[in-house]
Design a protein around this motif. Sequence first.
Motif, mmCIF file in Angstrom:
data_model
loop_
_atom_site.group_PDB
_atom_site.id
_atom_site.type_symbol
_atom_site.label_atom_id
_atom_site.label_comp_id
_atom_site.label_asym_id
_atom_site.label_seq_id
_atom_site.Cartn_x
_atom_site.Cartn_y
_atom_site.Cartn_z
ATOM 1 N N ALA A 1 1.827 -7.281 -4.549
ATOM 2 C CA ALA A 1 2.108 -6.253 -5.903
ATOM 3 C C ALA A 1 1.990 -6.339 -7.378
ATOM 4 O O ALA A 1 1.114 -5.277 -7.480
ATOM 5 C CB ALA A 1 3.725 -5.622 -5.711
ATOM 6 N N CYS A 2 1.164 -7.813 -7.589
ATOM 7 C CA CYS A 2 1.552 -8.168 -9.001
ATOM 8 C C CYS A 2 -0.169 -7.834 -9.083
ATOM 9 O O CYS A 2 -0.603 -7.100 -10.026
ATOM 10 C CB CYS A 2 2.243 -9.394 -9.109
ATOM 11 N N GLN A 3 -0.914 -8.325 -8.075
ATOM 12 C CA GLN A 3 -2.314 -8.136 -8.164
ATOM 13 C C GLN A 3 -2.554 -6.898 -7.739
ATOM 14 O O GLN A 3 -3.758 -6.420 -8.751
ATOM 15 C CB GLN A 3 -2.580 -8.849 -7.030
ATOM 16 N N TRP A 4 -1.754 -6.075 -7.082
ATOM 17 C CA TRP A 4 -2.407 -4.155 -6.427
ATOM 18 C C TRP A 4 -2.072 -3.168 -8.235
ATOM 19 O O TRP A 4 -2.719 -2.877 -8.471
ATOM 20 C CB TRP A 4 -1.894 -3.915 -5.750
ATOM 21 N N ALA A 5 -0.955 -3.563 -8.762
ATOM 22 C CA ALA A 5 -0.472 -3.362 -9.772
ATOM 23 C C ALA A 5 -1.642 -3.005 -10.647
ATOM 24 O O ALA A 5 -1.862 -2.296 -11.511
ATOM 25 C CB ALA A 5 0.858 -3.676 -10.312
ATOM 26 N N LYS A 6 -2.357 -4.870 -11.598
ATOM 27 C CA LYS A 6 -2.821 -5.127 -12.328
ATOM 28 C C LYS A 6 -4.395 -4.230 -12.030
ATOM 29 O O LYS A 6 -4.956 -3.985 -13.384
ATOM 30 C CB LYS A 6 -3.135 -6.567 -12.307
ATOM 31 N N ALA A 7 -4.561 -4.675 -10.932
ATOM 32 C CA ALA A 7 -5.906 -3.878 -10.320
ATOM 33 C C ALA A 7 -6.141 -1.950 -10.955
ATOM 34 O O ALA A 7 -6.644 -0.843 -10.991
ATOM 35 C CB ALA A 7 -6.533 -3.675 -9.183
ATOM 36 N N LEU A 8 -4.772 -1.531 -10.928
ATOM 37 C CA LEU A 8 -4.723 -0.386 -11.170
ATOM 38 C C LEU A 8 -4.030 0.300 -12.593
ATOM 39 O O LEU A 8 -4.072 1.200 -13.147
ATOM 40 C CB LEU A 8 -3.410 0.801 -9.690
ATOM 41 N N LEU B 1 -0.059 -13.385 -10.818
ATOM 42 C CA LEU B 1 -0.915 -13.079 -9.954
ATOM 43 C C LEU B 1 -1.583 -11.693 -10.513
ATOM 44 O O LEU B 1 -2.157 -10.708 -9.874
ATOM 45 C CB LEU B 1 0.275 -12.992 -9.345
ATOM 46 N N GLY B 2 -0.454 -11.350 -12.121
ATOM 47 C CA GLY B 2 -1.087 -10.341 -12.835
ATOM 48 C C GLY B 2 0.131 -9.005 -12.855
ATOM 49 O O GLY B 2 -0.546 -9.005 -13.890
ATOM 50 N N GLN C 1 -9.913 -8.441 -5.557
ATOM 51 C CA GLN C 1 -8.590 -7.304 -6.433
ATOM 52 C C GLN C 1 -7.192 -7.890 -6.053
ATOM 53 O O GLN C 1 -6.511 -8.389 -6.452
ATOM 54 C CB GLN C 1 -9.067 -6.097 -6.845
ATOM 55 N N LEU C 2 -7.510 -8.552 -4.521
ATOM 56 C CA LEU C 2 -6.487 -9.075 -4.109
ATOM 57 C C LEU C 2 -6.681 -10.319 -3.170
ATOM 58 O O LEU C 2 -7.581 -10.524 -2.802
ATOM 59 C CB LEU C 2 -5.759 -8.077 -2.901
ATOM 60 N N GLN D 1 0.613 -1.485 -0.100
ATOM 61 C CA GLN D 1 -0.180 -0.291 -0.269
ATOM 62 C C GLN D 1 1.613 1.337 0.288
ATOM 63 O O GLN D 1 0.354 1.760 -0.933
ATOM 64 C CB GLN D 1 -0.391 0.063 0.789
ATOM 65 N N TYR D 2 1.831 0.804 0.981
ATOM 66 C CA TYR D 2 2.548 2.730 0.829
ATOM 67 C C TYR D 2 3.232 2.260 -0.246
ATOM 68 O O TYR D 2 3.981 3.677 -1.135
ATOM 69 C CB TYR D 2 3.121 2.689 1.979
ATOM 70 N N LEU D 3 3.845 1.671 -0.706
ATOM 71 C CA LEU D 3 4.722 1.454 -1.860
ATOM 72 C C LEU D 3 4.326 1.853 -3.669
ATOM 73 O O LEU D 3 5.115 2.777 -4.079
ATOM 74 C CB LEU D 3 5.161 -0.224 -2.214
ATOM 75 N N LEU D 4 3.412 1.585 -3.448
ATOM 76 C CA LEU D 4 2.173 2.190 -4.803
ATOM 77 C C LEU D 4 0.921 3.075 -4.214
ATOM 78 O O LEU D 4 1.108 3.457 -5.274
ATOM 79 C CB LEU D 4 1.737 0.678 -5.419
ATOM 80 N N ARG D 5 0.811 3.450 -3.421
ATOM 81 C CA ARG D 5 0.365 4.494 -3.371
ATOM 82 C C ARG D 5 0.322 5.708 -2.393
ATOM 83 O O ARG D 5 -0.456 6.722 -2.424
ATOM 84 C CB ARG D 5 -1.131 3.912 -2.136
ATOM 85 N N GLN D 6 1.612 5.381 -2.180
ATOM 86 C CA GLN D 6 2.371 6.818 -1.373
ATOM 87 C C GLN D 6 4.278 7.229 -0.861
ATOM 88 O O GLN D 6 3.744 8.499 -2.224
ATOM 89 C CB GLN D 6 2.091 6.679 0.245
ATOM 90 N N THR D 7 4.850 6.122 -1.766
ATOM 91 C CA THR D 7 6.007 6.501 -2.371
ATOM 92 C C THR D 7 5.661 6.778 -3.526
ATOM 93 O O THR D 7 6.787 8.113 -3.633
ATOM 94 C CB THR D 7 6.907 5.432 -1.795
ATOM 95 N N TYR D 8 6.159 6.429 -4.588
ATOM 96 C CA TYR D 8 5.301 6.722 -5.645
ATOM 97 C C TYR D 8 3.505 6.077 -5.762
ATOM 98 O O TYR D 8 4.100 4.924 -5.782
ATOM 99 C CB TYR D 8 5.979 6.290 -6.525
ATOM 100 N N ALA D 9 2.826 7.098 -6.614
ATOM 101 C CA ALA D 9 1.573 6.718 -6.767
ATOM 102 C C ALA D 9 1.929 6.573 -7.966
ATOM 103 O O ALA D 9 1.728 6.712 -8.800
ATOM 104 C CB ALA D 9 0.588 8.050 -6.165
ATOM 105 N N VAL D 10 1.331 5.456 -8.224
ATOM 106 C CA VAL D 10 1.483 4.702 -9.625
ATOM 107 C C VAL D 10 0.362 5.458 -10.833
ATOM 108 O O VAL D 10 -0.577 5.068 -10.023
ATOM 109 C CB VAL D 10 1.970 2.668 -10.009
#
Length: 325
Positions: A157-164, A184-185, A291-292, A129-138
Motif C-alpha cells: 500500500a505504501c508503494q501503490w499510494a506513492k505511485a498515485l 517504501l513510500g 512502481q511495485l 488493488q481493491y482497497l485503493l482503487r475500488q473500495t475508496y478510489a484514492v
Amino acid sequence: MAKRIQFATHGGPEVLEYRAYTPAEPGPLEVRVQNQAIGLNFIDTYFRSGLYTPPALPSGLGTEGAGTVEAVGSAVTQFEVGDRVAYATGPLGACSELHVLAADKLIKLPYFISFEQAAAVLLKGLTVQYLLRQTYAVKGGETILFHAAAGGVGSLACQWAKALGVQLIGTVGSAEKAEQAKALGAWATIDYSHEDVVQRVLALTEGRKCPVVYDGVGRDTWERSLDCVAPRGLLVSFGNASGAVTGVNLGILAQKGSLYVTRPTLAGYADTPARLQAMADEVFGMLDSGQLHVEIGQRFALSDAADAHRALSGRQTTGSTILLP
C-alpha cells in the motif's frame, strides 16, 4: 501421496500438522496444481484459530499459491498441463504440495513474475488493488491513514499510494518498521509503541483528519481509527489481526462526524473470473513497471508452517512470508 499442512482442532500454531495425504482427482472444471511456492496470510490464522470456520475438520489451510498445472479436468479448456499459474481466492488447502481447485480461480502467470513473487504478492496485491482503487478510489494529493504499514499488505500500500501521488500515513510498531515504511513510500509514520496515533494524525493533517482510514488490525485500533476519519469520511475495516470488531454502536458514527464504515473482502470484489484477471493484471503491471516491489521477508519450509504462524502472529515479520514445499 503428497504432503500438506492440516489441523483437526482449532487453536494456536501447535495444532498444525504436516501430514501425508492423497490429493483428489480434478473434477470436470477443476485443475490440480503442483505448488512451487505458497503465500502465508493473516486469514490463515483466522481459520486455524476458529475465528473463521472451515467447511469441515480436519481441514487443509491456505488460499494462495503458485506453481504449474499438473492435471486438468475433462471440461477445462483455458489451461493445459505445464502452464504456469497462480491463485489467491481458491478453497482451503494451498499449504500442500498438490492442490485441486476450480479453474476459474486460477490466473496465468506472466513470464516476468516468478513463482515466489506470485505467492508473495498476489493475495496482498489484489487486496491493495481493491482497497485503493475500488473500495475508496484514492486521489493524488489526499492524505490517508493505513495501519500496519510495514506488513505484507501495508508495504504494498505504501508503494501503490506513492505511485498515485497520495500521502500515506502509516502506523508501525517500531523505529525499524517506521524506516521500512518510509523507504517504501510512506509520507509519514506513527510508531504506536510510544506515539498517540490520533494526536499525530491531527498534527500531520493540521486538524483535518483523513478522508479514508484503512484498518486491517481490528479490535485494538477500531476506536482510534474512527477518531482519525474526517467528517463524512470512510473507515475501511478489512482485517482482524488483533481480533474481530464486535458490539458496534452505529450511533458513534453520528457522534464522530456522520462517518461511513465498510467491511470489504477480496471475494466481494474478485467475484468473477474476468474481474479477478483484471485486478491481477493491474497488480502485475505495477510490478512490471517497477512502481511495485514485493519484499519476501521470510521463507519457511512447508513443514515449518507452525513456526511461520508464530512469527506472523507475533508481528515478527516484515513484507511477505512464503512457504516452500
